[in-house]
Motif scaffolding. Sequence first.
Motif, PDB file in Angstrom:
ATOM      1  N   ALA B  10     -35.439 -25.505  -0.508  1.00 28.63           N
ATOM      2  CA  ALA B  10     -34.255 -25.112  -0.638  1.00 28.63           C
ATOM      3  C   ALA B  10     -33.431 -25.567  -2.032  1.00 28.63           C
ATOM      4  O   ALA B  10     -32.825 -25.306  -2.795  1.00 28.63           O
ATOM      5  CB  ALA B  10     -33.363 -25.749   0.497  1.00 28.63           C
ATOM      6  N   LEU B  13     -34.590 -23.722  -5.188  1.00 25.83           N
ATOM      7  CA  LEU B  13     -34.057 -22.391  -5.406  1.00 25.83           C
ATOM      8  C   LEU B  13     -32.715 -22.600  -5.589  1.00 25.83           C
ATOM      9  O   LEU B  13     -32.188 -21.889  -6.419  1.00 25.83           O
ATOM     10  CB  LEU B  13     -34.225 -21.874  -3.825  1.00 25.83           C
ATOM     11  CG  LEU B  13     -35.485 -21.156  -3.388  1.00 25.83           C
ATOM     12  CD1 LEU B  13     -35.399 -20.879  -2.098  1.00 25.83           C
ATOM     13  CD2 LEU B  13     -35.993 -19.960  -4.287  1.00 25.83           C
ATOM     14  N   MET B  14     -31.862 -23.718  -5.245  1.00 19.33           N
ATOM     15  CA  MET B  14     -30.572 -23.928  -5.635  1.00 19.33           C
ATOM     16  C   MET B  14     -30.396 -24.017  -6.937  1.00 19.33           C
ATOM     17  O   MET B  14     -29.391 -23.666  -7.700  1.00 19.33           O
ATOM     18  CB  MET B  14     -30.139 -24.865  -4.761  1.00 19.33           C
ATOM     19  CG  MET B  14     -28.321 -25.177  -4.744  1.00 19.33           C
ATOM     20  SD  MET B  14     -27.738 -23.588  -4.106  1.00 19.33           S
ATOM     21  CE  MET B  14     -26.267 -23.320  -5.171  1.00 19.33           C
ATOM     22  N   TRP B  17     -30.866 -21.060  -8.947  1.00 18.49           N
ATOM     23  CA  TRP B  17     -29.795 -20.200  -9.037  1.00 18.49           C
ATOM     24  C   TRP B  17     -28.654 -20.821  -9.831  1.00 18.49           C
ATOM     25  O   TRP B  17     -28.219 -19.933 -10.626  1.00 18.49           O
ATOM     26  CB  TRP B  17     -29.462 -20.336  -7.306  1.00 18.49           C
ATOM     27  CG  TRP B  17     -27.815 -19.423  -7.417  1.00 18.49           C
ATOM     28  CD1 TRP B  17     -26.568 -20.033  -7.929  1.00 18.49           C
ATOM     29  CD2 TRP B  17     -27.526 -18.265  -7.101  1.00 18.49           C
ATOM     30  NE1 TRP B  17     -25.501 -19.288  -7.618  1.00 18.49           N
ATOM     31  CE2 TRP B  17     -26.137 -17.772  -7.336  1.00 18.49           C
ATOM     32  CE3 TRP B  17     -28.534 -17.109  -6.651  1.00 18.49           C
ATOM     33  CZ2 TRP B  17     -25.590 -16.889  -6.724  1.00 18.49           C
ATOM     34  CZ3 TRP B  17     -27.904 -15.961  -6.406  1.00 18.49           C
ATOM     35  CH2 TRP B  17     -26.470 -15.683  -6.461  1.00 18.49           C
ATOM     36  N   GLY B  32     -24.673 -18.554  -4.063  1.00 18.24           N
ATOM     37  CA  GLY B  32     -26.032 -19.267  -4.347  1.00 18.24           C
ATOM     38  C   GLY B  32     -26.636 -19.908  -2.858  1.00 18.24           C
ATOM     39  O   GLY B  32     -27.599 -19.903  -2.602  1.00 18.24           O
ATOM     40  N   SER B  35     -27.681 -17.309  -0.245  1.00 18.50           N
ATOM     41  CA  SER B  35     -28.984 -16.556  -0.565  1.00 18.50           C
ATOM     42  C   SER B  35     -29.908 -17.976  -0.685  1.00 18.50           C
ATOM     43  O   SER B  35     -31.238 -17.169  -0.146  1.00 18.50           O
ATOM     44  CB  SER B  35     -28.758 -15.851  -2.028  1.00 18.50           C
ATOM     45  OG  SER B  35     -28.371 -16.840  -3.090  1.00 18.50           O
ATOM     46  N   THR B  36     -29.872 -18.943  -0.981  1.00 19.84           N
ATOM     47  CA  THR B  36     -31.064 -20.024  -0.718  1.00 19.84           C
ATOM     48  C   THR B  36     -31.273 -20.079   0.750  1.00 19.84           C
ATOM     49  O   THR B  36     -32.574 -19.978   1.049  1.00 19.84           O
ATOM     50  CB  THR B  36     -30.299 -21.428  -1.213  1.00 19.84           C
ATOM     51  OG1 THR B  36     -30.060 -21.350  -2.531  1.00 19.84           O
ATOM     52  CG2 THR B  36     -31.368 -22.432  -1.084  1.00 19.84           C
TER      53      THR B  36
END
Lengths: 107, 166, 90
Positions: B10, B13-14, B17, B32, B35-36
Amino acid sequence: MSIVDLLSWALIIFGSSFCIIAGVGVLRLPDYFSRIHAVGILDSLGAGALILGLMLQAGFTLITIKLFLILVIIVITGPTATHALARAALDSGLTAELDEENDPSSN
Amino acid sequence: MMYHSMVIAAFGLMLLWLSLSGYFNFLQVSFGILSTFFVVWLTIHLKLLTTDGARLQILRGYPLYLVWLTWEIIVSNILLAKIILAPKMELHRQIIHTKANQSSDLAKAIYANSITLTPGTLTVDVDPDGFTVHSMAKTFADDICSDKMNERVAKLERLSTVDNVK
Amino acid sequence: MMFLVATIALLVVVLLMLVRAFMGPTFVDRILAINGVGTATVLLIALLGFLTSRPEFLDIALLYALINFVGMLAILKFFRFGDLGEEDEG
């Protein structure tokens, strides 16, 4: 500032000349497996030097991070795609032209 | 352990983003975060998330190896460029079989990809005890036979597994 | 100025690769050449972003690099199995 500029221009010219060498190699080299090596030049030093030059040109911004991500993606997927291409050629019955058989036990 | 890798995924991914969007207002960041969470849920659902968070440990010896690999790539690129641009190309194509001293799949993949990434050598096939390598010229084949890279990756692997045992 | 030189160099690379793609004796030669065109295109899009000073082009380049890889694997898989298949062994 101007030293960074000079360095980035040098890297861009260096990278694009290696890209052209890769293109020439793909045309000139005599058999398939050697041509894979030529595309390897484009994937490693051509893209690497060019993107490094652009990164120096961009400075410390989000653009640099994006360029770095593009470089990482190219460098990671390049060998994988190359490996898949070599395997596809072997499976389709193409054998490598060799100038000397070194290890007959392999393949 | 599951939570460990979920949090790492997570967080990564953040970060991705934020660095790709470049907007830090409330709406964009909440998109963001949403979607994460969605992607992490998807990875768990598709069973793509590896539960051994220890995979990250191999990053330990990386910087030095990457510097060495970059140098190696530059040198062999110039050698290969010389061969290509010479009026009469001096090719010495051969297929050699080399041993891989690494035990884990990840280290083997790193070694195989390093061979392929260095122009002039190309991993064609992988079998349990080693790789089949296609090489363009004698210098590249000698490079592979001298096992420099093999030793380096094996050292990288040892460096990352010593702490795993603790 | 220098961006223009690099852009032209990359266009030449694309041209050389396309010649190989047309000539290529086997289909793997053609796929190899198209892979090279893909990598050159990624660099070309990134350079065009700098040339026209529109950094949004980099997002397109990023996406193109990913799509290039996936698309090439799909083509290889298609030629190997004759269809894109349900089994996940590539």
